[in-house]
Write an enzyme that holds these catalytic residues in place. Structure first.
Site, PDB file in Angstrom:
ATOM      1  CE1 TYR A   1       2.377   6.375  12.337  1.00  0.00           C
ATOM      2  CE2 TYR A   1       3.284   8.290  13.466  1.00  0.00           C
ATOM      3  CZ  TYR A   1       3.460   7.044  12.891  1.00  0.00           C
ATOM      4  OH  TYR A   1       4.710   6.472  12.888  1.00  0.00           O
TER       5      TYR A   1
ATOM      6  CB  SER B   1       6.736   7.013  16.524  1.00  0.00           C
ATOM      7  OG  SER B   1       6.886   8.398  16.372  1.00  0.00           O
TER       8      SER B   1
ATOM      9  CE  LYS C   1       3.692   3.584  14.588  1.00  0.00           C
ATOM     10  NZ  LYS C   1       3.952   2.259  14.043  1.00  0.00           N
TER      11      LYS C   1
ATOM     12  CB  CYS D   1      -0.996   0.005   1.157  1.00  0.00           C
ATOM     13  SG  CYS D   1      -0.238   0.208   2.763  1.00  0.00           S
TER      14      CYS D   1
END
Ligand code: NAD
Ligand code: UD1
Length: 342
Positions: free
Chosen positions: A150, A125, A154, A35
């Protein structure tokens, strides 16, 4: 021989890590649904290593396909890169991000349990620290407030892994909290290549030298920093990929079954410092403008790297100049048929 399953292994960080694993003679299997990557990266991995890993074009959210893969392969460890990573896209499509990134990890863990795979290395992250109050950030600091969906995926993934480790004592996880990876492999055969327009600073800088439609904007010059622009801890992709080799070697003998490490250089550079250094190494003049702050941006963040240095015996080698030379060399190679704008 037992194999390492690399999810998202054709992506930016995954492909560099696959090269290092193959060069260390580890057997790997790559799973990627393409993707955000190209099948041709597999050929590039082959060109560099002269080894052809097994590849499955498979979505990690597809339990049946993963089940079959686990059943038919003897897997020792999973290095889990596969995730969606665009902050702005996550704001537009939070559900897509939660499904892919959070359900994805749950499905992988179901397979781990079923097939007794008990080593897991997770791509986390520095975004999990949110807006840090103290710098450098160290691993004893709690999760901060997520600045995007996002970022939330995480934090949620790390929480799921912690819970899974508590419930399954023979299962070991290492979460690597990356700072800002940049640059490309020294062969210039693999590097960062986005589907669509990049939103990260360094690819925008290098691309703006070829594409007049890409205008470099510095987001914010009123931060409380040395020159008013935001500060990040940039890390070269080859240093980062090597951290995964160290993590794999470390996890085999580690006593704690849940660990997490910052992976950065420990040095923070401002946007202006990155721009000035790029101009110096490339001889190009960047026509940038100052724009207002980007929503959700952190003023400054850089890593405390004592834990990863001490326990995993890992340290970054590239300095900012070398990192930007690498990013520039990758961009030049990809545009070898074009002229730079100025
Ligand atoms: P990338 O997009 O280049 O690589 C991710 C790969 O995973 C892609 O090849 C994509 O096709 C694949 N993928 C995504 N969803 C999948 C799915 N459901 N099933 C199978 N394959 C799937 O990203 P990257 O920069 O290499 O990042 C790798 C990991 O590191 C991600 O988890 C990302 O969140 C994390 N991370 C990246 C950065 C960064 O700046 N690049 C920083 C911190 C953390
Ligand atoms: C961003 C994400 C982070 C993610 C990482 C990798 C945000 C808030 N954070 O990190 O969660 O893990 O990407 O995908 O988006 N900048 C400019 N002009 C630009 C682009 C960036 O001035 O055109 C500045 C930013 O304000 C920032 C720095 O450059 O200060 C680095 O930005 P970027 O490369 O996007 O990384 P992060 O924002 O640190």
């Amino acid at each position: 021989m037992k194999k390492i399953l690399v999810t998202g292994g054709l992506g930016y960080i995954g492909s560099h890590t696959c090269v290092d694993l193959l060069e260390k003679n580890y057997e790997i299997i790559i799973v990627d649904n393409l993707c955000n990557s190209e099948l041709d990266t597999l050929n590039s991995i082959y060109s560099i290593t002269k080894k052809k890993p097994k590849f499955f074009n498979c979505d990690i959210t597809n339990y049946e396909e993963l089940f079959h893969l686990f059943k038919t392969n003897n897997i020792d460890c999973i290095i889990h890169f596969a995730a969606l990573k665009s902050v702005s896209d996550s704001v537009q499509n939070p559900k897509k991000y939660f499904f892919n990134n959070v359900e994805g990890i749950k499905i992988l863990l179901r397979c781990c349990k079923k097939f007794k795979v008990n080593k897991f290395i997770f791509s986390s992250s520095c975004t999990v620290y949110g807006f840090p109050k103290v710098l450098p950030v160290n691993e004893s600091m709690p999760f901060g407030e997520a600045s995007s969906p996002y970022g939330e995926t995480k934090i949620r993934s790390e929480e799921i892994l912690l819970k899974f480790c508590k419930e399954n004592k023979s299962f070991k996880n290492i979460s690597l909290r990356y700072f800002n990876p940049i640059g490309a492999h020294n062969s210039n055969l693999i590097g960062e290549s986005h589907k669509g327009t990049p939103s990260n600073l360094v690819p925008i800088i290098t691309k703006s030298c070829f594409n007049k439609n890409i205008k470099l904007k510095v987001f914010g010059n009123d931060y409380n920093t040395k020159d008013g622009t935001a500060i990040r801890d940039y890390i070269h992709i080859e240093d980062l990929s090597k951290a995964h080799i160290k993590a794999y070697e470390y996890i085999k003998d580690s006593i704690n079954n849940y660990e997490f490490f910052n992976v950065g250089t420990g040095i923070g550079y401002s946007v202006i410092e990155v721009i000035n250094t790029f101009e110096e190494i490339s001889g190009k003049k960047l026509n940038y403008i100052f724009a207002k702050r980007r929503k959700g941006d952190i003023e400054k963040i850089y890593a405390d790297i004592k834990k990863v240095n001490k326990k995993m015996k890992w340290k970054a080698k590239f300095d900012l100049k070398k990192m930007l030379e690498s990013a520039w060399s990758w961009e030049l190679k990809r545009n070898s048929n074009k002229k730079t704008l100025k």
